[in-house]
Scaffold this active site. Structure first.
Site, short mmCIF file in Angstrom:
data_model
loop_
_atom_site.label_atom_id
_atom_site.label_comp_id
_atom_site.label_asym_id
_atom_site.label_seq_id
_atom_site.Cartn_x
_atom_site.Cartn_y
_atom_site.Cartn_z
N THR A 271 0.85 -1.20 0.00
CA THR A 271 0.00 0.00 0.00
C THR A 271 0.88 1.24 0.00
O THR A 271 2.05 1.18 0.40
CB THR A 271 -0.85 0.09 1.29
OG1 THR A 271 0.05 0.14 2.40
CG2 THR A 271 -1.79 -1.07 1.41
N ASP A 272 0.29 2.36 -0.38
CA ASP A 272 0.96 3.63 -0.10
C ASP A 272 0.83 3.86 1.42
O ASP A 272 -0.03 3.27 2.08
CB ASP A 272 0.34 4.78 -0.90
CG ASP A 272 1.27 5.99 -0.93
OD1 ASP A 272 2.26 6.01 -0.17
OD2 ASP A 272 1.02 6.93 -1.71
N TRP A 273 1.66 4.73 1.94
CA TRP A 273 1.80 4.87 3.39
C TRP A 273 0.48 5.25 4.07
O TRP A 273 -0.06 6.31 3.81
CB TRP A 273 2.91 5.90 3.67
CG TRP A 273 4.27 5.26 3.83
CD1 TRP A 273 5.16 5.51 4.83
CD2 TRP A 273 4.90 4.26 2.99
NE1 TRP A 273 6.28 4.71 4.67
CE2 TRP A 273 6.15 3.95 3.56
CE3 TRP A 273 4.53 3.59 1.83
CZ2 TRP A 273 7.03 3.02 3.01
CZ3 TRP A 273 5.39 2.65 1.27
CH2 TRP A 273 6.62 2.38 1.87
N TYR A 274 -0.03 4.39 4.89
CA TYR A 274 -1.30 4.55 5.61
C TYR A 274 -2.51 4.57 4.67
O TYR A 274 -3.58 5.04 5.04
CB TYR A 274 -1.31 5.82 6.48
CG TYR A 274 -0.18 5.89 7.46
CD1 TYR A 274 -0.21 5.12 8.61
CD2 TYR A 274 0.91 6.72 7.25
CE1 TYR A 274 0.83 5.17 9.52
CE2 TYR A 274 1.96 6.78 8.15
CZ TYR A 274 1.91 6.00 9.29
OH TYR A 274 2.93 6.06 10.19
N GLY A 275 -2.34 4.08 3.46
CA GLY A 275 -3.44 4.15 2.49
C GLY A 275 -4.53 3.12 2.73
O GLY A 275 -4.30 2.07 3.34
#
Ligand code: BGC
Length: 780
Positions: A271-275
């Site tokens: 995932t993208d960061w905290y996505g």
């Protein structure tokens, strides 16, 4: 029974007495079978998710291996699984230059941004830049570079456009493939991002992209598809946004069906960061790794596994991708980082790449290159003294230095008006002090404040013009992750910038002296209102740490410009096809932006109704960039593919032939007919019959860059257009389809060239690929 199972899963590694299976020595399935649930969670969730872990099984050393790296995977030493390290980004490795216990600085080369690299239209050069970048990744002990990014530049205001390659899917895809091949040639990985449709920064964690499967597949997914097929990145990064109502990271039709089944992607997806929102849905969708990892994600997945709503099969499938990735990493192979890449050599790579990607927009009466009589220069614009190397956010690089324009000109032997320089330097220092200090956790995502241009009323312009041989003015615009560009001050020039150009050109022209404008900009800007004033205009983009030297190479004529615009420069923002379906950042407050970022930590996702904030309709469809301007005959300031040279090139009539499988082969002789050595770009567009299908007037289908040609030299360029690249996506039938009819093959100087060298070819239509229906509202 259930209790027993839970006990086994949580506590007892299956081969607790015998020697545990070891990654690399034993089959992956055996290693997975030997893991407890907690160990599985350790791997599926990045090491941040372990910070306060109450895991019952001791996990390995998750201390930070490379300071400033964006993320790290946990280790499980008993199974021979080491930590691995992921770090940004697209313009070079982003790590912290400082480390505890040593005075040594761990700087990385700041290469030119992606937009500049695609302006070279030179895939070999981009591959070489990638190879240099990847070399630093390896030497600094990182396993995966979080880049390149290949989202389409849909609208000029996207704050991250500089991190992207183009408005055109072919150019963006070929550039991404070249970069990946370059980086990975070092035995380190890349992460192609942000998959997919992350084309605006405003409320990027929640925005819902609404559009049609044809638009998505033909324009926005295409660069990713090309890159997978030509380069196989080790990893992929899903994007923050939703697509037709569902988070990209939670769509199995995107992450599993399209990416893996259709395109044949073999690597790991993160995932993208905290996505995204639901860890379990992300797991099911085929998102193997959740980054940077949160404790809540562990709890959510653990619960779902234990109550049977998330199957162990899914977990194990994802773990397999992760372990396959780990097996090929430098950390697994025991590579010991020496922290000593050859930064001097890489600086030369950065300088040469930057020079080749700069685009000459205007050059009246051969104002450039400077002739030998030009020795004393007056240099205007704060940015000349404080050159911008790159954008902000994760696309930034902690460089050792940036060569400003002044330094570049000095290095080349020009003498600079010293008084003017001093006045500027004092002004810049004072104004920087006054800039508001942005505070708070997400302050780095707020639009960058730049200092206003200096009022030139009291500097004695007439005298300066008298004492110098020419003037150089730099206009600077930057942007970055988290917010989009403002129209009034970032896309348009400010009043102070307009006045500076007017005042300087008036004063210098009075003395019969030339004025050159350098655009040290992050993307497209408005030019119509001012460009008639200066004699020459060079787009230097955000050119990395060697920027000033690269500009000087062009001003002196050491290199002839050969960059071409990778996107259209419209006359006004009002002409942009997506203007009604894109946020107007000027109207969004800093507070509101901060709020949208707060969702990162709380995992609160709104379901609002505000257009272009909560949702963005892609009503412009496939008519992005030049596909729109050329089809609707909208005049532009500078078309896609445009760029001038100091020399001239002549093409013989292209030889166009059709192979038995329908592929189109083109051969064209390019001759340097001017007086300077230089490179040219051959651009081939196709105009489809457009009878059975809605097709743009022109589409780029092939391109190539010549070698450096000396005056009089000729090169034969061979290009090819695969038959299936003529296909469009037919939504009714969920297939890629080529329509029958006569295709025009246009060898053109740019997308708007009205006199392209044209050949026609008849193609028999057919379905080239049938696929499963994906990405509509109903599917996930
Ligand atoms: C960005 C990614 C980046 C990641 C790690 C995110 O905010 O969108 O592009 O790779 O952070 O720094």
């Amino acid at each position: 029974m259930l209790k027993k199972l839970i006990f086994t899963l949580l506590v007892i590694p299956s081969c607790v007495c015998a020697q545990s299976p070891q990654l690399g020595k034993d089959p992956i399935d055996k290693v997975i079978n030997a893991m407890t649930l907690d160990e599985k969670l350790d791997l599926l969730i990045g090491s941040n998710g372990n910070v306060k872990s109450n895991a019952t099984v001791t996990i390995g050393n998750s201390s930070i291996l490379v300071s400033g790296a964006a993320g790290q995977l946990n280790a499980i030493p008993r199974l021979g699984i080491p930590n691995t390290v992921l770090a940004d980004g697209p313009a070079g490795l982003r790590i912290d230059p400082k480390r505890k216990g040593t005075s040594k600085k761990f700087y990385c080369t700041h290469f030119p941004v992606e937009t500049l690299l695609s302006s070279t239209w030179n895939t070999s050069l981009v591959k070489a830049v990638g190879a240099a970048m990847g070399n630093e990744v390896k030497h600094y002990g990182v396993d995966v570079l979080l880049g390149p990014a290949t989202n389409i530049q849909r609208n000029p205001l996207d704050g991250r456009n500089f991190e992207y390659y183009s408005e055109d899917p072919l150019l963006a895809g070929e550039m991404a493939a070249a970069m990946i091949n370059g980086v990975q040639s070092n035995g380190v990985g890349t992460s192609l991002k942000h998959f997919a449709l992350n084309n605006q920064e405003t409320n990027r964690m929640n925005d819902n992209v609404i559009g049609s499967p044809r638009t998505f597949r033909e324009i926005y997914l295409k660069p990713f598809e090309i890159a997978v097929k030509e380069a196989q990145p080790w990893t992929f990064m899903t994007s923050y946004n939703k697509i037709n109502g569902t988070f990209a990271s939670e769509r199995s039709d995107l992450v599993t069906e399209i990416l893996r089944h259709e395109w044949g992607f073999k690597g790991m997806v993160m995932t993208d960061w905290y996505g995204g929102q639901h860890a379990t849905l992300q797991m099911e969708a085929g998102n193997d790794l959740l980054m940077p990892g949160k404790l809540e994600q562990r709890d959510e997945i653990r619960k779902a596994v234990l109550n049977g709503t998330l199957s162990m099969e899914i977990i194990d499938r994802n773990l397999k991708s992760i372990l396959e990735y780990i097996l090929i990493t430098p950390h697994f192979k025991g590579y010991v980082a020496d922290n000593n890449p050859n930064l001097k050599v890489h600086a030369i790579t950065a300088r040469n790449a930057a020079t080749e990607g700069m685009v000459l927009l205007k050059n009246m009466k051969n104002a450039l290159p400077f002739n030998t009589k030009v020795k004393d220069l007056a240099v205007f614009g704060c940015t000349s003294y404080d050159f911008i190397a790159g954008g902000t956010g994760s696309g930034d690089v902690n460089h050792a230095y940036v060569v400003s324009l002044i330094e570049g000109l000095n290095n080349t032997g020009y003498s600079i008006d010293n008084n003017l320089q001093k006045t500027y330097e004092e002004y810049i220092n004072d104004e920087k002090e006054k800039l508001p200090k942005q505070k708070g956790l997400f302050a780095m995502f707020l639009p960058q404040k730049r200092i206003p241009e200096m009022n030139l009323a009291n500097v004695g312009l007439a005298k300066i013009a008298q004492n110098s041989d020419a003037a150089v003015i730099t206009i600077g615009k930057t942007s970055g992750e988290g917010s989009d560009r403002n129209i009034k001050t970032n896309f348009n020039l400010t009043n102070a910038e307009q006045k500076m150009i007017s005042d300087v050109t008036t004063a210098f022209h009075k003395m019969g002296k030339k004025v050159i404008v350098i655009l040290n900009v992050c993307g497209v800007i408005e030019t119509k209102s001012w460009i008639s004033k200066p004699d020459a205009v060079l787009v230097s983009w955000l050119a990395g740490q060697e920027g000033g030297n690269s500009v000087s190479d062009i001003l002196t004529g050491k290199e002839s410009p050969s960059g071409r615009l990778p996107m259209t420069w419209p006359i006004s923002y009002k002409d942009v096809p997506s203007k009604d379906n894109f946020p107007i950042p000027d109207s969004i407050s800093d507070d509101e932006l901060m709020k949208s970022f707060a969702n990162i930590t709380t995992n609160v996702h709104t379901n609002g109704t505000r257009k272009n904030y909560d949702f963005t309709k892609y009503d412009d469809g496939i008519y992005v960039g030049y596909r729109y301007y050329t089809t609707k005959n909208i005049p532009v300031s500078y078309p896609f593919g445009y760029g001038m040279s100091y020399t001239t090139f002549k093409y013989d009539k292209p030889v166009v032939t059709k192979a038995s499988n329908g592929d189109i082969n083109i051969e064209v002789n390019v001759k340097n007919t001017g007086e300077y050595t230089g490179k040219d770009v051959v651009e081939v567009y196709v105009s489809a019959p457009g009878k059975d299908m809605d097709k743009p007037a022109r589409e780029l289908k092939s391109f190539a860059k010549t070698k450096e040609l000396v005056p009089g030299e000729k090169e034969t360029i061979a290009l090819s257009i695969p038959y299936n690249s003529l296909a469009s996506f037919n939504e009714n039938n969920s297939c890629w389809q080529v329509e029958s009819g006569t295709y025009k093959i246009l060898v053109a100087k740019n997308a708007a060239d009205i006199k392209p060298l044209t050949t026609t070819i008849y193609e028999e239509g057919s379905i080239t690929e049938k696929v499963r229906q994906c990405l509509s509202l109903e599917q996930k």
